[in-house]
Design an enzyme around this catalytic site. Structure first.
Site, PDB file in Angstrom:
ATOM      1  CD  GLU A 107      49.069  42.672  47.958  1.00  0.00           C
ATOM      2  OE1 GLU A 107      48.135  42.586  47.239  1.00  0.00           O
ATOM      3  OE2 GLU A 107      49.550  41.905  48.756  1.00  0.00           O
ATOM      4  CB  THR A 129      44.242  48.308  43.263  1.00  0.00           C
ATOM      5  OG1 THR A 129      43.422  47.192  42.929  1.00  0.00           O
ATOM      6  CG2 THR A 129      43.883  48.330  44.836  1.00  0.00           C
ATOM      7  CB  ILE A 130      39.700  48.278  39.992  1.00  0.00           C
ATOM      8  CG1 ILE A 130      40.014  47.180  39.680  1.00  0.00           C
ATOM      9  CG2 ILE A 130      39.884  49.424  38.828  1.00  0.00           C
ATOM     10  CD1 ILE A 130      39.174  46.565  38.459  1.00  0.00           C
ATOM     11  CG  ASP A 131      41.283  44.422  42.883  1.00  0.00           C
ATOM     12  OD1 ASP A 131      40.667  44.585  42.003  1.00  0.00           O
ATOM     13  OD2 ASP A 131      42.623  43.835  42.868  1.00  0.00           O
ATOM     14  CG  MET A 173      38.634  41.972  37.214  1.00  0.00           C
ATOM     15  SD  MET A 173      39.683  43.215  36.404  1.00  0.00           S
ATOM     16  CE  MET A 173      40.187  42.023  35.172  1.00  0.00           C
TER      17      MET A 173
HETATM   18  O1  F6P Z   1      44.278  44.002  40.881  1.00  0.00           O
HETATM   19  C1  F6P Z   1      43.494  44.790  39.794  1.00  0.00           C
HETATM   20  C2  F6P Z   1      43.100  43.533  38.898  1.00  0.00           C
HETATM   21  O2  F6P Z   1      42.216  43.989  38.054  1.00  0.00           O
HETATM   22  C3  F6P Z   1      42.274  42.476  39.730  1.00  0.00           C
HETATM   23  O3  F6P Z   1      41.119  42.675  39.925  1.00  0.00           O
HETATM   24  C4  F6P Z   1      42.328  41.365  38.660  1.00  0.00           C
HETATM   25  O4  F6P Z   1      42.273  40.022  39.257  1.00  0.00           O
HETATM   26  C5  F6P Z   1      43.935  41.330  38.259  1.00  0.00           C
HETATM   27  O5  F6P Z   1      44.156  42.882  38.370  1.00  0.00           O
HETATM   28  C6  F6P Z   1      43.943  41.004  36.733  1.00  0.00           C
HETATM   29  O6  F6P Z   1      44.975  40.984  36.215  1.00  0.00           O
HETATM   30  P1  F6P Z   1      46.008  41.156  34.801  1.00  0.00           P
HETATM   31  O7  F6P Z   1      45.863  42.444  34.483  1.00  0.00           O
HETATM   32  O8  F6P Z   1      47.365  40.547  34.973  1.00  0.00           O
HETATM   33  O9  F6P Z   1      44.972  40.077  34.260  1.00  0.00           O
END
Ligand code: F6P
Length: 360
Positions: A107, A129-131, A173
């Site tokens: 996003e 995104t894995i989300d 996550m």
């Molecule tokens: O958006 C992908 C993601 O892995 C989320 O699931 C998680 O909250 C976030 O990124 C973690 O981000 P960072 O890599 O900045 O710790």
């Protein structure tokens, strides 16, 4: 044509295959590909010599199978209100003699791409995104691999849990979306699944656990353990999400994490052996699954095809299970979250197992 390609946001399995797909189609079409390292950062610094790498067909075999991003990622926001670098991006774009740019990201990366495209930078997007919570597409790169890791890890943790009769919280996550927990937990036959879309009460959680344990006791010692898959964004009703720290990234996001440990601390006085483990970055670092390799390759190929057709301001997407393109601005619509009524059983705190019209 000279096509720039960058990967932004958190890394996800499938990024490298997508870049390989870009190079594959670009080579067929006689285009040159320039890899831009560390996401938007490559176009937001005066001296980006270290950020730029030529990508020829020799990278395809290696990139096709690797997790993470060989081009590296950053959460640099080129259009941040307090630090807008649009002009620098345009200058760099010109200096590098680029004709088009492929941004691979979620996003934030694609939202910035949409704004830059409006301001005259010819951008095409690829969703990752894995989300799996992006608006405008039913699939984003990385989700399938992460699900496989969750499922596999729950299985491993179950061995330890069985051996020690443990109530095990497995934190996964997903940020504000519960898809990874819901579908990973479903595949792993998790005893309880907690998702951000359904704030729960601690009383409810304890009573479901007590009931489950009572039933397990009747089956024998070896059944007295529970696997609770908990999404990092899930929280007790009336409480905030658990944050790792107070820092915000350039897009204004907090880092979530720690809810598994928090819940463990609330329950350990009643349940004799409780443990918590956060899967964290292990979910993102795995080699891409077959689906993420194949989809990445297709996304990459189609992004170049979109450039050939002059479809700037669009991203590759899956809609109604078909590969298509949608305007980049779609990414700014409300994220795709779990529809609790449809997919979640609030009585059992678990997935609703039933035939659904779509495999979400
Ligand atoms: O958006 C992908 C993601 O892995 C989320 O699931 C998680 O909250 C976030 O990124 C973690 O981000 P960072 O890599 O900045 O710790």
């Amino acid at each position: 044509m000279r096509i720039g390609v960058l990967t932004g946001g958190g890394d996800a399995p499938g990024l490298n295959p997508a870049v390989a797909g870009v190079v594959e189609r670009a080579t067929i079409n006689g285009h040159q590909v320039i890899g831009l390292k560390r996401g938007w950062e490559a176009l937001c610094v005066e001296d980006n010599r270290q950020h730029v790498v030529k990508l020829g067909p020799e990278i395809i075999r290696e990139y096709s199978r690797l997790g993470g991003s060989k081009l590296q990622c950053s959460r640099t926001n080129p259009v941040a209100e307090n630090n807008d670098r649009t002009e620098l991006v345009k200058e760099n774009f010109k200096k590098l003699k680029l004709d088009a740019l492929i941004a691979i990201g979620g996003e934030d990366t694609l939202g910035a791409g949409a704004i830059l495209c409006e301001r005259g930078v010819p951008v095409v997007g690829i969703p990752k995104t894995i989300d799996r919570d992006l608006a405008g597409t039913e699939y984003s790169l990385g989700y399938d691999t992460a699900l496989n890791v969750i499922c596999d890890s729950a299985e491993r943790i179950a061995h330890s849990a069985e051996s020690h009769q443990t109530i095990f919280f497995l934190e996964v996550m997903g940020r504000h979306a519960g898809w990874l927990a819901l579908r990973g937990g479903e595949a792993a036959f998790a005893d309880i699944i907690l998702i951000p879309e359904y704030p729960f009460s601690i009383d409810k959680l304890t009573s479901v656990l007590r009931e489950q344990l009572k039933a397990s006791e009747k089956m024998g010692f070896e059944h007295i353990y529970k696997i609770i898959v908990v999404a990092e964004g899930s929280h007790i009703a009336g409480e905030e999400e658990v944050r790792k720290d107070a820092k915000l990234d350039e897009f204004g996001h907090f880092s979530l994490g720690g809810v598994g440990n928090y819940l463990k601390s609330l329950l350990e006085h009643e349940f004799h052996h409780t443990r918590s483990s956060a899967l964290a970055y292990l979910q993102r670092g795995a080699p891409p699954s077959q689906k993420d390799r194949q989809t990445g390759r297709r996304f990459g190929n189609n992004a170049v095809e979109m450039i050939n057709n002059g479809d700037f301001g669009y991203m590759v997407a899956i809609q109604h299970s078909r590969l298509t393109k949608v305007p980049l601005e779609e990414i700014n619509k409300s994220p795709s979250l779990v529809d609790v009524e449809k997919y979640y059983d609030t009585g059992r705190l678990n997935v609703k197992i039933e035939w659904t019209d779509q495999q979400k």
